[in-house]
Design an enzyme around this catalytic site. Structure first.
Site: not given
Ligand SMILES: [Zn+2]
Length: 431
Positions: A380, A359, A184, A305-306, A254
């Site tokens: 994002e 999600y 990203e 993030h992107s 994660r």
């Molecule tokens: Zn990401």
């Protein structure tokens, strides 16, 4: 002539590099119900496809499909009555286009080791040298810290930025990081821009006078180097899960100790593999240590993030923090600040709980940050200036400075809200 030669050599090198993606196509998938979205999601995971964004009703998803899997994927979509279109027939052409544009921008770049411009995407080595140089140049405000080493032994360095050397307990602490997902790339200018505005080109001194900042520009150094050298779409770190370089990497986002392992993959071949345990990876352990060391003053945590133009908050299982209304409000204020200055071709930001907007996801950095900071978000960023070309994670050099600038508009609003909250909480506690 020399420049032309350098550009040509760079492009030749890149041509070989992207063979991996020859014939990969980008599909836009449109679903008409939540159930259909789930069906597509599960199938994409079964096929180990690289899902760039999940489809929900009213918002199409994007997925990268290797040539050999295209027929199976299309058959599935047709059988289930899912609408789709092929957005990019061969992503390799776009990868080459990005290389060409970035190589041309690099030739014109006026960056030096003491000043990184917003005209190109800087490498790990360039950023690392810059952080050290900045600490030398501004010793009263900037300290560079090696928080640890990556799997492959690269220093994970971050900046501590403070006018009072982190000694003033009346100030809140803000932590921000980029490139935990190393592909990203457009997230790097966001942290570098923040550093620029807090240290080099200070135009709003309240932000540096009243707040202590910790900024980690390259949270996943090995992965980031790998995206430059081998695989532009690499997302995880470079942990060797098995011998023989089979399915390496842990999804660092994660791997944090918040609902770890409940909505992520147990399969090392998956892009969302959560690792052998929470904080099994040195890269996430560094971030954990930073957060814990400042937990008493931590007012805002930002994980950049992107892509998708979103500001998301916890938790990844759909439950909400007790101050969710306030989190949502500040999220909307940040989004509005960005929307006011964004390029018209990019869509407005969406704000919401990560589970409900995107999600289910477990072990995320911003979920972990939420355990310690009253305000914690995943940004994002948009990664393209015009939906019709340079898809997803690829960066148009013309957008680099704008990405830094517009994101900073949002961060400023978040920082001031975090400061006000922090002061209010402290005054209540003193009463
Ligand atoms: Zn990401």
């Amino acid at each position: 002539m020399k420049y032309l030669l350098i550009v040509s050599l760079c492009i030749l090198g890149a041509l070989a590099k992207h063979e991996l993606y020859d014939g990969h196509a980008v599909y836009e998938v449109e679903v008409n119900s939540i159930d259909q979205g789930k069906l597509v999601h599960d199938f994409e995971n079964e096929m180990f496809l690289d899902v760039w964004s999940d489809a929900i009703p009213g918002r199409p998803g994007q997925v990268l499909v290797p040539k050999v899997q295209r027929e199976e994927f299309e058959n599935f979509l047709s059988k289930e009555g899912v609408q789709y279109k092929v957005q990019v027939e061969n992503i390799k052409e776009q990868l080459e286009l990005e290389d060409k544009l970035l190589a041309e921008a690099a030739v014109k770049s006026n960056s030096s080791s003491s000043r990184l411009g917003f005209d190109k995407i800087h490498t790990y080595a360039e950023v690392d040298a810059y952080l050290t140089q900045l600490a030398r140049q501004y010793p009263n405000v900037v300290t560079v810290v090696e928080g640890g080493r990556s799997i492959e032994g690269r220093p994970i360095r971050y900046l501590r930025i403070s006018t009072t050397n982190f000694q003033d307990a009346r100030k809140p602490v803000i932590i921000m990081q980029s490139l935990i997902h190393c592909r990203e790339w457009v997230t790097l200018p966001a942290t570098l821009y923040a550093i620029q505005k807090l240290v080099v080109d200070v135009t709003e001194s309240d932000l540096i006078q009243n707040i202590d900042w910790i900024i980690l520009p390259v949270a996943n150094p090995d992965g980031y180097v790998f995206t430059h050298s081998n695989d532009r779409y690499w997302r995880k770190n470079r942990r060797q899960n098995f011998s023989g370089n089979i399915c390496p990497g842990v999804d660092l986002n994660r791997n944090f100790a918040m609902n770890w392992g409940t909505a992520s993959s147990t399969n090392p071949c998956s892009d969302t593999f959560h690792g052998s345990a929470a904080f099994s990876e040195p890269e996430t352990a560094v971030i954990r240590d930073i957060i814990q060391a400042h937990s008493n003053r931590l007012a805002l945590y930002l994980d950049i993030h992107s892509f998708g133009s979103m500001i998301l908050y916890g938790f990844g299982d759909g439950t909400l923090p007790s101050n969710a209304l306030q989190i949502n409000l500040v999220g909307v204020q940040m989004a509005q600040a960005i929307d006011r200055v964004k390029w018209p071709t990019n869509r407005n930001y969406i704000v919401g709980n990560i589970f409900h907007v995107l999600y289910a996801a477990s072990g995320g950095a911003s979920d972990y940050g939420q355990l310690f900071a009253p305000l914690s978000y995943t940004y994002e960023l948009p990664a393209w200036r015009n939906n019709s070309w340079l898809q997803g994670f690829l960066v148009d050099p013309e957008f680099i400075e704008q990405a830094g600038f517009e994101t900073w508009e949002g961060i400023k609003v978040g920082a001031r809200a975090a400061l006000a909250n922090f002061r209010q909480r402290n005054s209540v506690e003193r009463k």
